[in-house]
Structure formats: structure tokens, C-alpha cells
Design an enzyme around this catalytic site. Structure first.
Site, PDB file in Angstrom:
ATOM      1  N   HIS A  22       8.628 -17.245  27.375  1.00 19.37           N
ATOM      2  CA  HIS A  22       7.744 -16.856  28.483  1.00 19.37           C
ATOM      3  C   HIS A  22       6.298 -16.763  28.006  1.00 19.37           C
ATOM      4  O   HIS A  22       5.374 -17.150  28.707  1.00 19.37           O
ATOM      5  CB  HIS A  22       8.171 -15.487  29.042  1.00 19.37           C
ATOM      6  CG  HIS A  22       9.429 -15.548  29.856  1.00 19.37           C
ATOM      7  ND1 HIS A  22       9.461 -15.322  31.205  1.00 19.37           N
ATOM      8  CD2 HIS A  22      10.707 -15.827  29.509  1.00 19.37           C
ATOM      9  CE1 HIS A  22      10.697 -15.445  31.659  1.00 19.37           C
ATOM     10  NE2 HIS A  22      11.477 -15.746  30.640  1.00 19.37           N
ATOM     11  N   ASP A 125       3.833 -12.878  34.702  1.00 21.80           N
ATOM     12  CA  ASP A 125       5.132 -13.498  34.515  1.00 21.80           C
ATOM     13  C   ASP A 125       6.076 -13.153  35.671  1.00 21.80           C
ATOM     14  O   ASP A 125       6.022 -12.063  36.235  1.00 21.80           O
ATOM     15  CB  ASP A 125       5.739 -13.017  33.193  1.00 21.80           C
ATOM     16  CG  ASP A 125       6.948 -13.834  32.804  1.00 21.80           C
ATOM     17  OD1 ASP A 125       6.782 -14.775  32.018  1.00 21.80           O
ATOM     18  OD2 ASP A 125       8.054 -13.548  33.322  1.00 21.80           O
ATOM     19  N   SER A 295      14.452 -19.708  20.980  1.00 20.84           N
ATOM     20  CA  SER A 295      14.025 -18.518  20.246  1.00 20.84           C
ATOM     21  C   SER A 295      14.968 -17.332  20.410  1.00 20.84           C
ATOM     22  O   SER A 295      14.799 -16.322  19.753  1.00 20.84           O
ATOM     23  CB  SER A 295      12.641 -18.110  20.738  1.00 20.84           C
ATOM     24  OG  SER A 295      12.714 -17.734  22.106  1.00 20.84           O
ATOM     25  N   TRP A 354      12.341 -20.136  12.170  1.00 17.10           N
ATOM     26  CA  TRP A 354      11.289 -20.576  13.098  1.00 17.10           C
ATOM     27  C   TRP A 354      10.713 -21.913  12.643  1.00 17.10           C
ATOM     28  O   TRP A 354      10.211 -22.023  11.528  1.00 17.10           O
ATOM     29  CB  TRP A 354      10.172 -19.531  13.183  1.00 17.10           C
ATOM     30  CG  TRP A 354       9.192 -19.836  14.280  1.00 17.10           C
ATOM     31  CD1 TRP A 354       7.969 -20.417  14.137  1.00 17.10           C
ATOM     32  CD2 TRP A 354       9.367 -19.605  15.675  1.00 17.10           C
ATOM     33  NE1 TRP A 354       7.370 -20.556  15.357  1.00 17.10           N
ATOM     34  CE2 TRP A 354       8.202 -20.059  16.323  1.00 17.10           C
ATOM     35  CE3 TRP A 354      10.397 -19.054  16.460  1.00 17.10           C
ATOM     36  CZ2 TRP A 354       8.032 -19.988  17.708  1.00 17.10           C
ATOM     37  CZ3 TRP A 354      10.213 -18.988  17.837  1.00 17.10           C
ATOM     38  CH2 TRP A 354       9.045 -19.440  18.439  1.00 17.10           C
ATOM     39  N   ALA A 355      10.775 -22.905  13.496  1.00 16.24           N
ATOM     40  CA  ALA A 355      10.298 -24.236  13.122  1.00 16.24           C
ATOM     41  C   ALA A 355       8.982 -24.541  13.826  1.00 16.24           C
ATOM     42  O   ALA A 355       8.769 -24.084  14.945  1.00 16.24           O
ATOM     43  CB  ALA A 355      11.328 -25.269  13.554  1.00 16.24           C
ATOM     44  N   HIS A 372      19.097 -26.451  23.946  1.00 17.26           N
ATOM     45  CA  HIS A 372      19.835 -25.510  24.795  1.00 17.26           C
ATOM     46  C   HIS A 372      19.282 -25.539  26.222  1.00 17.26           C
ATOM     47  O   HIS A 372      19.676 -24.728  27.041  1.00 17.26           O
ATOM     48  CB  HIS A 372      19.729 -24.108  24.197  1.00 17.26           C
ATOM     49  CG  HIS A 372      18.341 -23.526  24.281  1.00 17.26           C
ATOM     50  ND1 HIS A 372      17.213 -24.206  23.862  1.00 17.26           N
ATOM     51  CD2 HIS A 372      17.881 -22.347  24.769  1.00 17.26           C
ATOM     52  CE1 HIS A 372      16.145 -23.467  24.081  1.00 17.26           C
ATOM     53  NE2 HIS A 372      16.522 -22.330  24.625  1.00 17.26           N
ATOM     54  N   GLU A 380       8.445 -30.003  26.038  1.00 19.93           N
ATOM     55  CA  GLU A 380       7.825 -30.417  24.777  1.00 19.93           C
ATOM     56  C   GLU A 380       8.451 -31.734  24.298  1.00 19.93           C
ATOM     57  O   GLU A 380       7.765 -32.592  23.739  1.00 19.93           O
ATOM     58  CB  GLU A 380       7.979 -29.304  23.735  1.00 19.93           C
ATOM     59  CG  GLU A 380       7.097 -28.097  24.059  1.00 19.93           C
ATOM     60  CD  GLU A 380       7.534 -26.800  23.380  1.00 19.93           C
ATOM     61  OE1 GLU A 380       8.374 -26.851  22.457  1.00 19.93           O
ATOM     62  OE2 GLU A 380       7.038 -25.724  23.778  1.00 19.93           O
ATOM     63  N   ALA A 395      20.964 -18.165  31.282  1.00 18.52           N
ATOM     64  CA  ALA A 395      19.938 -18.182  32.345  1.00 18.52           C
ATOM     65  C   ALA A 395      20.030 -19.464  33.189  1.00 18.52           C
ATOM     66  O   ALA A 395      21.120 -19.873  33.577  1.00 18.52           O
ATOM     67  CB  ALA A 395      18.548 -17.973  31.737  1.00 18.52           C
TER      68      ALA A 395
HETATM   69  N1  UDP Z   1      10.028 -22.475  19.347  1.00 18.94           N
HETATM   70  C1  UDP Z   1       9.405 -22.896  18.191  1.00 18.94           C
HETATM   71  N2  UDP Z   1      10.113 -22.853  17.032  1.00 18.94           N
HETATM   72  C2  UDP Z   1      11.397 -22.429  16.975  1.00 18.94           C
HETATM   73  C3  UDP Z   1      12.036 -22.007  18.167  1.00 18.94           C
HETATM   74  C4  UDP Z   1      11.312 -22.050  19.346  1.00 18.94           C
HETATM   75  O1  UDP Z   1       8.231 -23.300  18.213  1.00 18.94           O
HETATM   76  O2  UDP Z   1      11.987 -22.438  15.900  1.00 18.94           O
HETATM   77  C5  UDP Z   1       9.269 -22.500  20.619  1.00 18.94           C
HETATM   78  C6  UDP Z   1       9.572 -23.745  21.405  1.00 18.94           C
HETATM   79  O3  UDP Z   1       8.724 -24.799  21.015  1.00 18.94           O
HETATM   80  C7  UDP Z   1       9.331 -23.267  22.828  1.00 18.94           C
HETATM   81  C8  UDP Z   1       9.741 -21.810  22.786  1.00 18.94           C
HETATM   82  O4  UDP Z   1       9.672 -21.411  21.434  1.00 18.94           O
HETATM   83  O5  UDP Z   1       7.968 -23.348  23.156  1.00 18.94           O
HETATM   84  C9  UDP Z   1      11.161 -21.605  23.265  1.00 18.94           C
HETATM   85  O6  UDP Z   1      11.201 -21.709  24.641  1.00 18.94           O
HETATM   86  P1  UDP Z   1      12.410 -22.392  25.399  1.00 18.94           P
HETATM   87  O7  UDP Z   1      12.086 -22.323  26.860  1.00 18.94           O
HETATM   88  O8  UDP Z   1      12.678 -23.746  24.878  1.00 18.94           O
HETATM   89  O9  UDP Z   1      13.677 -21.509  25.050  1.00 18.94           O
HETATM   90  P2  UDP Z   1      13.952 -19.923  24.887  1.00 18.94           P
HETATM   91  O10 UDP Z   1      13.510 -19.552  23.544  1.00 18.94           O
HETATM   92  O11 UDP Z   1      13.178 -19.225  25.969  1.00 18.94           O
HETATM   93  O12 UDP Z   1      15.418 -19.823  25.067  1.00 18.94           O
END
Ligand code: UDP
Length: 499
Positions: A22, A125, A295, A354-355, A372, A380, A395
Site C-alpha cells: 500500500h 489509502d 512483502s 527483500w529484493a 502471488h 511492475e 485478499a
Molecule cells: N517488493 C520488493 N522487494 C521484495 C518484495 C516486495 O521491492 O522483496 C515490493 C514490490 O516490488 C511491490 C511491493 O513490494 O512494489 C509488494 O506489493 P504487492 O502488491 O506486489 O504485494 P504485497 O506485498 O502487498 O502482497
């Protein structure tokens, strides 16, 4: 340094919700507003702000009128250690409950802050239903920030309205979502539990969706060519104005440093981007599969083992992001042996926790993603024209899968069946290695099916890029929204003068 905003400048407050999926797109959007000359204030607690402050400072130093207003997270009152302020830290229900309680406690101080800061508009939000009324009290527009697809919002809307799943004899029988222009079939198990049957969460989510209807309008991180039919449907059925201004990550993070640091939460364990880039540079174009579950999602040991085998058996190169809360807190010896073996044979690269996702997706060696179906990860990937293996978990992700597989035809489903909360870890693997391996072979192989998917994904990637260029749809929408807000500000000022 004080920002140089004038009294006449449009002042917009952004209130992100503390979870990466978010927060990240809202911060990108706030930065885009500032780049269009808006005076922007982001409200955030300390630990959350620390994940994006560097970028905001850089924008500020470049002359944009953007700043963070820090507020205090009530850690002590809710019994949490200092710095635990984000949903991603909610590794069990107790901690998650406390974080949610802390977030709810922020309502009063934020309302006071709204009064003090006297903005011309608040972009908040979707999760903050109460801000619709808070904005009404202030006499300013509230813009609802929806952090997913038009498609999913329409699906939610029609399922809540018509409850097509109610009469089914079993949770695994299919129903068709009414009201949509495509025939979309799902099972009750694939929709969120609060929608399947009323529970405590229903009392949270229903008012949240209702608050959209009393908001001034909705901002979507989407773009016209991606889901125009659903954009139209949402405008006519939900009946509020909306603006697609995405993909915001591609728009706001154009250089490599931004791509590396964007949303960076903690230090990667042991790995530097240079090592990762060397590994990617050593591979052929479009030969590497990126595997990430976002995340929040947490996977159990049995599932990790199946993923490892599925990836290895497929024979394709991969980068896999394993969160430290997956399995046994990163101590998982199976995974450590696996990582070592993959390093030796150069087949796979594991990233712990974290990538730098944008950097990986943008690399020419990356050819696809296992996702997922979090909306940000989808956008992205789409922004760089990548097809996807879809593995929705919680969700609205099962709706997003339908958009990718049935409507856009750029996704290979892995066969996920059940929508479960992101922090409920299944003891058994829900998807087996054979299913994973099969989907990888289809996506990364050279069959006609895969080629056609690749072509469609690239076309969408081109459309995404066009939409954020000057004169593109998303670009124009943002400019138009800002103009509209400026006119509102002017007429309000005139009204106040003549009163
Ligand atoms: N993200 C990242 N590195 C990671 C995991 C997540 O940069 O290792 C970023 C990803 O690029 C995205 C956000 O975290 O912008 C995750 O949002 P998403 O809607 O894909 O999934 P959520 O984490 O909400 O399930």
C-alpha cells in the site's frame, strides 16, 4: 531547508497505509504530484518513513515541494517493541492485532493534524474509511487510493451485491461473477473469507468499500489500455470519478539508484546488488525466472521444499526471494543446502528477505515472474513486458489472477485453490513441485503458447510506457486531476470571500 511553497499552491496530504504493497505505490504517486508542482505532505510514523525518506529528501533537494510529517506510533500503549509499525512485521496474530490497534489509535492525532495543516485535498489509502468523514468536516475532497485493479474492484462490488456463491452446495463448486463483460468463474474458496461468510473482518471491509462511494473520487495505479472495459464498468456501477495514473513505479523510479532503493526495508542478508547484477549479466536474455510472493505472504517448510524442487526440476534459471519469516526463520537447512547447490551449478540465486524487485524485473536476462498476484508486482512486471506464472494467495489476488489468465492472457496459473490470510502458514504444501515445474516449463519454454503470451505482455509493456509519457493517458489524467483540484481550491476561496 524550507520548501518554497506559496499560499496559492495546491496542498495535498497523502496518508499511506503501513504495508509495503500500500505504501510503496502511494509514495510514488505523492512524488508524481510534487513533480507536477503540488505542495505535498506525506503523513507517516517514524519506522515507516525511514523506508522512503531518502527519496523524499532527494526530491526536496531537487526543488520539489514535498515533505514527510512524522507522527508517533503508540508502541508502548499497544505493547510493541520500538519500530514495529508495519503489517509486514505482524508475523503472528498477536503482533498483527497490536499493530492494527496502533494504526487505529492514530485516527485522532491524524484528524487533528488535518485541521492544523489545512490541506486542499487528502489522498488516503482505501483502508482508512474514516477519512471520508474527516475530509468532509474539513470541507475538502477525499480521494480514495485503491491499491489494486479496476477488475478486482468490480469483482468485489458484484460479489458483495449479488452474493452468487451463497446458494452453492460446496466451497469448491464454481460460480460466475455477475455483471462482468467476461465470463469469470471462481469458487467460494478463492474469495476472501469475510466475503464467503460474515466475520469480524466483514465489519471492517464493508465500510471501507462504502467509503469509496462517499469520496470525491478514486485513484488507481493502472492504465487505460490495461483494463479499459473495467474502468468504464467501475465508473458506471460504483458511480464515482476515477483516474488511472499508473504504472506509478515505472513513472516515479526511472534511474537505477531509485530502482535499487525503492521501498527498501531492511538490508539484504549478505548480498549486494552488484553481485546480483553480475549473476544476471552472466545469463542470456529472457532466460531467468524471478520468483517472489511479495512483502507479506509467509510459506511453510513443506511448500518451500516443493518450490525448490519444482524450480530445480524445471531446468530453468531463477532468482527466488525467500522471506526471513518463511519456514524456520531462515535457519532452514534444506534451503541452505539448496542455495549452496544452486550457487555451484549457477542455476539459481536466492535472495533472503527483500529484493530490489524493480532492478531485477528491468534486467534483460529476466524473462518471467512467478507472482502471488499482488497488484504492484503485476504492474511492475507488466511495465517491462513480462508474462507471469500466477499463484494467488490472499485478499483480491485471485481476481487479479483471472484478469491475467482469462482476460489479458499473459498468465499461466499454477492451480492455487484457496484464499487464506497471508499470515496463516499451511503445514502442507498447497501447490506441488510437478505443478510448479509444469507452469515454469510452459512460461519459460519456446512453445507457441508461450511466444504468444510474451508478445501480448510486451505490447502491454509498450502501452504502459506510452501512458506515462507526456501526453499519455495516465500523464493526462494526473494533470487533469490536479487542474480540477486547483479549480476547486479557487472556487472555495472565492466562495469564502463572498460569504
Ligand atoms: N517488493 C520488493 N522487494 C521484495 C518484495 C516486495 O521491492 O522483496 C515490493 C514490490 O516490488 C511491490 C511491493 O513490494 O512494489 C509488494 O506489493 P504487492 O502488491 O506486489 O504485494 P504485497 O506485498 O502487498 O502482497
Amino acid at each position: 531547508m524550507e520548501s518554497q511553497h506559496s499560499h496559492n499552491q495546491l496542498h495535498v496530504i497523502f496518508l499511506p497505509f503501513p504495508s509495503p504493497g500500500h505504501m510503496i505505490p502511494m509514495i510514488d504517486t505523492a512524488r508524481l504530484f510534487a513533480k507536477q508542482g503540488v505542495n505535498v505532505t506525506i503523513i507517516a510514523t517514524h519506522a515507516n518513513a525511514s523506508t522512503f525518506q531518502k527519496t523524499i529528501d532527494t526530491d526536496f533537494s531537487s526543488g520539489y515541494s514535498i515533505k514527510t510529517h512524522l507522527i508517533h506510533f503508540p508502541s508502548a500503549q499497544v505493547g510493541l517493541p520500538h519500530g514495529v509499525e508495519n503489517l509486514k512485521d505482524g508475523t503472528n496474530s498477536e503482533i498483527l492485532g497490536k499493530i492494527s490497534h496502533g494504526i487505529a489509535m492514530l485516527q485522532d492525532p491524524i484528524e487533528v493534524l488535518f485541521q492544523d495543516l489545512q490541506p486542499d485535498c487528502v489522498v488516503t489509502d482505501m483502508m482508512y474509511a474514516w477519512t471520508a468523514e474527516a475530509a468532509a468536516k474539513l470541507g475538502v475532497p477525499r480521494i480514495y487510493y485503491y491499491s489494486s485493479s479496476y477488475f478486482s474492484n468490480c469483482a468485489y462490488h458484484f460479489i458483495m451485491k449479488y452474493r452468487p456463491h451463497d446458494g452453492l452446495v460446496s466451497d469448491t463448486h464454481k460460480f460466475t461473477i455477475p455483471g462482468l463483460p467476461h465470463t469469470i468463474e471462481m469458487t467460494p474458496l478463492q474469495i476472501p473469507d469475510w466475503l464467503r461468510e460474515k466475520n469480524a473482518a466483514t465489519d471492517y471491509f464493508e465500510p471501507m468499500f462504502k467509503s469509496e462511494e462517499i469520496s470525491y473520487g478514486t485513484l488507481y495505479n493502472s492504465f487505460h489500455e490495461l483494463e479499459s472495459e473495467y474502468e468504464k464498468l467501475s465508473k458506471t456501477t460504483i458511480g464515482v470519478k476515477s483516474w488511472s495514473v499508473g504504472p506509478v513505479s515505472a513513472w516515479a523510479n526511472k534511474d537505477d539508484e531509485r530502482k535499487t532503493n525503492r521501498g527498501h526495508i531492511e538490508k539484504n542478508i549478505g548480498k549486494e546488488p552488484a553481485e546480483l547484477l553480475n549473476w544476471l549479466n552472466s545469463k542470456q536474455n529472457e532466460s531467468v525466472l524471478y520468483v517472489s510472493f511479495g512483502s507479506l505472504a509467509m510459506l511453510g517448510d513443506a511448500q518451500l521444499v516443493e518450490i525448490a524442487h519444482g524450480l530445480e526440476d524445471s531446468g530453468h534459471y531463477f532468482i527466488w526471494v525467500v522471506r526471513k519469516n518463511d519456514g524456520d526463520e531462515g535457519e532452514n537447512s534444506f534451503l541452505q543446502d539448496f542455495e549452496k547447490r544452486m550457487k555451484e551449478n549457477q542455476k539459481g540465486y536466492l535472495i533472503w528477505n527483500w529484493a530490489p524487485q524493480l532492478l531485477i524485473l528491468d534486467h534483460p536476462s529476466t524473462g518471467g515472474i512467478v507472482t502471488h498476484c499482488g497488484w504492484n508486482s503485476i504492474l511492475e512486471s507488466l511495465s517491462v513486458g513480462l508474462p507471469m506464472i500466477t499463484w494467488p494467495m490472499f485478499a483480491e489476488q485471485f481476481y487479479n489472477e483471472k484478469l491475467l489468465v482469462d482476460v489479458l492472457k499473459i498468465g499461466v496459473p499454477v492451480g492455487a485453490k484457496e484464499n487464506k490470510s497471508w499470515n496463516s502458514i499451511s503445514v502442507e504444501a498447497v501447490v506441488k513441485r510437478e505443478e510448479i515445474g509444469k507452469a515454469v516449463k510452459i512460461l519459460m519454454g519456446s512453445s507457441q503458447e508461450s511466444e504468444e503470451m510474451r508478445i501480448r505482455a510486451k505490447k502491454l509493456g509498450d502501452a504502459a510506457k506510452r501512458s506515462i509519457e507526456e501526453g499519455g493517458d495516465s500523464y493526462n489524467n494526473l494533470v487533469q486531476l490536479i487542474d480540477e483540484l486547483k479549480s476547486l481550491k479557487k472556487s472555495k476561496a472565492l466562495g469564502e470571500k463572498t460569504d
